[in-house]
Design a protein around this motif. Structure first.
Motif: not given
Length: 219
Positions: A44-49, A56-57, A82-86, A88-92
């Motif tokens: 689910x994190x693919x869509x949540x993060x 959620x982290x 999630x990294x593929x989708x967003x 800058x938002x997810x990498x931190x």
């Protein structure tokens, strides 16, 4: 569906369940005794993060350290998507997994998320590859067995980028990091970076570590 109903269900159904989970469901499912339910939260994190909510982290870190390897795998794949989708938002949230204080499960997770597909932004792949240095030097067996999968993939998809790092890593006085370099010394890398490949091998053949020298002599 409640968490118990997912017991024994295949990965496709776990992914589908994850897509249907509401934010309110995540916490309950993440502690369910059924590993397939916890895996659904990971997927689910693919869509949540990508939404940018930091809450959620806490669940992600728990799932990446779960005692069931299928749950760890699901959470890692969810983060990678999630990294593929967003990016800058997810990498931190994943940078800590590449650090010296991360444990072997987190280092292994970073090796998996660093295998970004060719559709990922080049600057994102460059950052993830640069951060591989610490996980690659982790001597834990759980990490070591995943090193070749990561580097072979990057050699195939981003060979020139990887070659530059291998050249630097091969020269560092760190035996486990030097050992990791062999995972990237593939035909794909030789084709992508023919000018760099011989130098990487030569550096490893001159290593202060006997195992590395012996292995390099067979390349």
């Amino acid at each position: 569906m409640n968490p118990q109903e997912l017991a024994g269900r295949p990965v496709q159904e776990q992914r589908a369940a994850g897509r249907r989970l509401s934010q309110a469901d995540l916490g309950e499912w993440a502690v369910a005794p059924v590993p397939e339910a916890r895996s659904a939260v990971g997927y689910a994190m693919a869509n949540v993060l990508p939404d940018g909510d930091p809450a959620p982290w806490d669940l992600v870190h728990r799932l990446v350290n779960d005692d069931d390897w299928t749950v760890r795998e699901a959470a890692t794949f969810g983060v990678r998507d999630a990294l593929i989708a967003a990016y800058p938002v997810v990498v931190p949230g994943v940078r800590a997994w590449a650090g010296s204080t991360a444990n072997d499960r987190e280092h292994r997770a970073f090796l998996v998320v660093a295998r970004q597909p060719s559709r990922q932004r080049p600057d994102a792949v460059a950052e993830l590859t640069r951060m591989l240095r610490v996980p690659l030097s982790d001597p834990a067996p759980y990490v070591r067995k995943n090193v070749p999968f990561c580097l072979r993939y990057l050699a195939r998809t981003h060979g020139r980028l990887l070659a530059g790092h291998l050249r630097a890593w091969a020269a560092e006085p760190d035996e486990w990091l030097q050992r990791a370099c062999f995972g990237g010394l593939t035909d794909a890398l030789a084709e992508a970076a023919p000018e760099a490949y011989p130098g990487i091998v030569a550096t490893l053949r001159a290593s202060e570590f006997r195992w590395v020298r012996a292995k390099a002599a067979t390349v």
